[in-house]
Enzyme design. Structure first.
Site, PDB file in Angstrom:
ATOM      1  N   ILE A  87     -46.227  40.440   8.111  1.00 59.37           N
ATOM      2  CA  ILE A  87     -47.006  41.646   7.828  1.00 59.37           C
ATOM      3  C   ILE A  87     -48.364  41.273   7.243  1.00 59.37           C
ATOM      4  O   ILE A  87     -49.000  42.070   6.558  1.00 59.37           O
ATOM      5  CB  ILE A  87     -46.221  42.596   6.897  1.00 59.37           C
ATOM      6  CG1 ILE A  87     -45.899  41.918   5.568  1.00 59.37           C
ATOM      7  CG2 ILE A  87     -44.929  43.028   7.576  1.00 59.37           C
ATOM      8  CD1 ILE A  87     -45.282  42.863   4.535  1.00 59.37           C
ATOM      9  N   THR A 118     -52.647  30.439   2.939  1.00 59.50           N
ATOM     10  CA  THR A 118     -52.065  31.781   3.022  1.00 59.50           C
ATOM     11  C   THR A 118     -51.548  32.232   1.651  1.00 59.50           C
ATOM     12  O   THR A 118     -51.602  33.416   1.323  1.00 59.50           O
ATOM     13  CB  THR A 118     -50.937  31.851   4.070  1.00 59.50           C
ATOM     14  OG1 THR A 118     -49.962  30.844   3.781  1.00 59.50           O
ATOM     15  CG2 THR A 118     -51.481  31.626   5.466  1.00 59.50           C
ATOM     16  N   GLU A 167     -46.047  39.386  -4.705  1.00 60.41           N
ATOM     17  CA  GLU A 167     -46.017  40.417  -5.748  1.00 60.41           C
ATOM     18  C   GLU A 167     -46.347  39.825  -7.107  1.00 60.41           C
ATOM     19  O   GLU A 167     -46.903  40.497  -7.971  1.00 60.41           O
ATOM     20  CB  GLU A 167     -44.651  41.093  -5.741  1.00 60.41           C
ATOM     21  CG  GLU A 167     -44.448  41.876  -4.455  1.00 60.41           C
ATOM     22  CD  GLU A 167     -43.049  42.404  -4.268  1.00 60.41           C
ATOM     23  OE1 GLU A 167     -42.106  41.595  -4.368  1.00 60.41           O
ATOM     24  OE2 GLU A 167     -42.892  43.614  -4.030  1.00 60.41           O
TER      25      GLU A 167
END
Ligand code: FES
Ligand code: FES
Lengths: 725, 176
Positions: free
Chosen positions: A465, A617, A688
């Site tokens: 995603i 990333t 997160e």
């Protein structure tokens, strides 16, 4: 064959022994060229022969019942049908695996999906939806605002010790109320579904994060067998929790396609996304800290008030990190979830920490100020030895390193007393906050195939995603098999492939990554056998196997492809260790002395999340967290009309996500770490963690700049300006 | 209605409903799905394309207003095997995550280079009549109409800075 591992024991660091050197290093995403040329197809961009277009219709009342008057639109050009059957009230919650509430003719919030209008073209469907007559019967007992809640449900969270006593024994105390507004994930790609039936079999291109669960949700909503559902989502335009659960467009498209006997595509409008998809609840939080003269916590409390629709199996876990981040004998939590007639609450990036850590880390800043102890020193003094509630040991936990090394890199020693640094009309200040995010390993499967020509294939229903899945799964396979990552193809986002953990809860990289690791490990064992050496002695590098006294190119060891399935499951290490990612956020802000406007000049994140699988990333994930931190601190707030629950700012013009100019210089550093308890690849989630505490660093910096403490988020100028000196 | 657009150098005749936006002509009629739809209301920039050389939001313009116009979409810049300098810089610098805002970012940056070359000032320019500085603040301001929820702004800015000359920027660079 399946290589299965239940994570019952700490595993050796095999990835530190393999010699290809392609893991952890920065590597551009292999799918990048498709993305930058517009050739990567997202859900709405597939076509099907004879496809019709559907548009969702939203409830225009808050509570009551409805009936659509099909006759009002039947004669309009392109009209194909209006469907209300099986309509779901809102998106499913993450990992639910069952249907979201299906309400028949009942409406519980303004904006609820009530029908899908289908026509030959988008323009026709949009106009039909706009004029479709809907007959409503309105109830007058809707409750849409916290202030209208007469009975807050009790909390069933047990106390530990006696916080009230600790508060009265303490030398320094903090007792503050914080509020946060609801948030929207606002992924740039709106949810979309293209449904196509072949007899009983449904194929659906969707914009979804967790295909294995989503398949069950789609099937359950439609009342069909999950075996008859195939979901495809090779590219997903961002998720951030909003695509964890199946969304109403999936059901609308599938129902209409079945009825019409032709493929139907439904794309949510941006307004739909703000209403039909889960939002993060608003919170009220009471934070209490009790500390002795040295700043050591004797106790802490975090109680919260929030809301949801009835029967939603999700509450914002506001105190998630508070349970384990700092010590203190006496602890109190409380969670009170009211039922309100507003869009459903659910997961938005870092559920729990995203708002819970704002309050906790602001309160720690208040305590630092009251006790005169440096905020970093205060945090260091309160790092507990064992989990303060369960007594369980921690796995790798580089919180102290993140705080101290981050401070050094940021130039924390230049921080001045609150309100004393001024440049022209700007107050300048620095703030810090800890970051913590529980680490989770989920069951996950992948197939790994090694071909005699030295290429490899990884296949799993995992999604990317934006998180870098294509890159890191390829890197793990390449590292294990001794290949250039360019020789590894990664296929994702198809429920015909082995079922993965899905993307959510920051568990995707470690869970899906471990399954690829295991599949490749089984291939290594086969190659060792063929080479005639112990697997421990096997070296695979650049397509050549070496072991014992043998050295052979792969092509000589194989006359056919070898495929192995890797299968990881969480196990005993989950019980034996408390696992979390940790870090520290630093921010420097300027607050305008005249207007109260805040600008974030720079931020630094020092992150410890076990093995970093791809520095590039991973850095992007943390940038994302930092910038979301800026958004939560300064601009993001859903405003509900207190009378109707209406999302007043249900678009991207009025819901303010950070734009390019809102973001100052960002720096990201990783603390080198392996988390042995987490998984056989020693990695933990990062997406997160990067958000946890980030906003608090910004608001703590605001306090340091101008002496204004932000209790009500976001810190828009009107909340700062009246309190300026 | 029958209109003719020159899209990425080729004349394309389309017969469309007058309600169709320029964006939807690309996405629904010409199979050019590189231009993205994030909001359909001119709020996100995902649909940015060049019309007669200027960047616009394709979702805010009806296609019938563009009969005879020259349109460049992301598909007109480079192919996966043959990237334009700016596209390659986005890949190199991870100027994206999910990639959904990316075509819009790239087309917007293309338009922005040209605006620099023409000497257009922005909200953060100190002197509205002087040649604008190609500074980070100028880039950020001029790219703020393109939202990226993945928040790849640092990589986006780096890519835009790195490939500016190759992309034909003639404006002087800011003395850092
Ligand atoms: S889709 Fe055109 S600006 Fe958002
Ligand atoms: S890359 Fe995902 S929105 Fe920009």
């Amino acid at each position: 064959m399946t290589e299965h591992l239940k994570m019952d024991q700490v595993q050796p660091h095999l990835l530190d022994e393999t010699g290809q050197g392609v893991l952890s290093v920065p590597m551009p995403r292999p799918e990048g060229p498709l993305k930058v040329t517009g050739r990567a197809p997202y859900a709405a961009e597939y076509k099907a022969e004879g496809m019709a277009t559907g548009v969702m219709v939203r409830a225009a009342i808050t509570k009551g019942t409805y009936a659509v008057d099909t006759a009002s639109v039947e004669d309009m050009p392109g009209y194909l049908g209006v469907f209300t059957d099986k309509m779901v009230r809102n998106a499913a919650q993450g990992t639910m695996g069952t249907n979201p509430a299906q309400m028949g003719d009942k409406i519980l919030y303004l904006g609820q999906p009530i029908a899908v209008v289908v026509a030959e073209t988008f323009e026709q469907a949009r106009d039909i939806a706009a004029v479709l007559k809907v007959d409503y019967t309105e109830d007058d007992d809707a409750v849409c605002d916290f202030d209208g809640v007469s009975d807050w449900p009790d909390s069933d969270k047990p106390d530990q010790g006696d916080l009230d006593q600790a508060m009265s024994d303490a030398t320094f105390t903090v007792d503050s109320m914080y509020t946060t507004k609801p948030h929207n994930s606002a992924a740039m790609e709106p949810h979309a579904a293209l449904a196509e039936w072949d007899g009983d079999k449904l194929t659906l291109h969707g914009s979804l994060q967790m295909l294995g669960y989503n398949r069950d949700e789609v099937a359950d909503s439609l009342g069909i067998d999950a075996k008859n559902v195939r979901l495809l989502a090779p590219y997903v335009g961002g998720g951030f929790g909003s695509k964890l659960g199946m969304s109403p467009d999936c059901v609308g498209a599938a129902v209409a396609a079945k009825a019409l006997g032709r493929p139907v595509r439904v794309v949510l409008s941006r307004n739909n996304v703000f209403e039909m998809i889960v939002l993060r609840t608003a919170t009220r939080q009471r934070l209490r800290l009790a500390a002795d003269k040295d700043g050591k916590l004797l106790g802490l409390g975090q109680e919260n008030w929030q809301s949801n629709l009835p029967d939603e199996p999700m509450a914002e876990p506001v105190d998630l990190a508070t349970h384990f981040l700092y010590g203190g004998e006496n602890r109190r939590y409380g969670q009170h979830v009211a039922i309100l007639n507003r869009p459903a609450s659910g997961s938005v990036r870092a559920p729990g920490e995203a708002v819970g850590m704002l309050a906790l880390e602001n309160a720690m800043d208040e305590l630092a100020e009251k006790s005169g102890i440096d905020p970093i020193e205060l945090r260091l003094r309160n790092i507990p030895e064992k989990h303060p509630e369960t007594g369980v040991q921690y796995s790798a936990r580089s919180l102290a390193e993140a705080l101290t090394e981050g401070a050094k890199a940021f130039g924390w020693d230049k921080r001045q007393k609150a309100g004393t640094r001024r440049e022209g009309e700007w107050y300048i200040g620095m703030g810090v906050a800890s970051a913590a995010r529980t680490n989770i390993l989920m069951e996950s499967r992948a197939n790994v195939t090694l071909n005699p020509d030295g290429t490899a294939l990884v296949q799993t229903d995992m999604t990317d995603i934006g998180t870098g899945t294509y890159a890191i799964l390829g890197q793990i396979a390449a590292e294990m098999l001794g290949l250039d990552p360019q020789k590894v193809t990664v296929e994702l986002g198809d429920t015909d492939l082995p079922k993965s953990s899905g993307s959510g809860g920051s568990w995707g990289a470690a869970s899906a990554g471990s399954s690829v690791f295991l599949g490749a490990k089984a291939i290594r064992r086969k190659l060792a056998e063929r080479l005639g050496c112990d697997v421990e002695a096997l070296r695979l590098q650049d397509g050549v196997a070496t072991g014992g006294n043998n050295r052979r190119p792969l092509a000589e060891l194989m006359d056919a492809p070898i495929t192995e399935e890797g299968h990881i499951e969480p196990g005993q290490t989950d019980e034996d260790f408390h696992q979390a990612g940790y870090g520290a956020h630093f921010a420097e802000v300027a607050v305008n002395a005249v207007t109260g406007e805040v600008r974030v000049r720079r931020m630094l994140a020092a992150m410890a999340a076990g093995r970093i699988l791809n520095h590039q990333t991973a850095t992007s994930q943390v940038w994302g967290g930092q910038i979301w931190g800026i958004g939560t601190a300064l601009t993001e707030a859903i405003e509900h009309d207190p009378r109707t629950g209406h999302v007043v700012n249900n678009d991207l013009a009025e819901y303010h996500v950070p734009v390019n100019l809102d973001v100052g210089d960002l720096e990201v550093m990783f603390i080198d770490e392996r988390d042995d308890a987490s998984s056989p690849i020693q990695a933990k989630g990062i997406g997160e963690l990067g958000l946890s505490g980030a906003g608090a660093a910004v608001t703590n910096a605001i306090y340091n700049a101008c002496g204004v403490r932000v209790y009500d988020y976001p810190a828009t100028p009107d909340r700062i300006f009246p309190h300026l000196p | 209605m029958q209109i003719t657009l020159t899209v990425n150098g080729a004349a394309r005749e389309v017969d469309i409903d007058p309600r169709t936006t320029l964006l939807d002509v690309m996405r629904h009629h010409l199979d050019l799905t590189g231009s993205k739809k994030g909001c359909d209301h001119g709020q996100c920039g995902a649909c940015t394309m060049l019309v007669n050389g200027r960047r616009i939001n394709g979702c805010l313009s009806l296609a019938v207003m563009h009969d005879g116009d020259e349109i460049t979409t992301i598909e007109g810049l480079g192919d996966p095997g043959n990237l334009s300098p700016l596209q390659a810089a986005f890949v190199r610098n991870d100027g994206y995550q999910c990639g959904y805002c990316t075509p819009g970012q790239i087309m917007s940056a293309k338009g922005m280079y040209d605006e620099f070359n023409k000497g257009w000032p922005s909200h953060v320019s100190d002197d509205l009549t002087a040649e604008p500085n190609f500074s980070t603040a100028e880039i950020k301001e001029r790219m703020s109409g393109n939202l990226c929820r993945c928040s790849a702004y640092p990589g986006i800015c780096k890519a835009i800075e790195e490939s500016a000359e190759e992309e034909g920027l003639t404006t002087r660079k800011a003395a850092e």
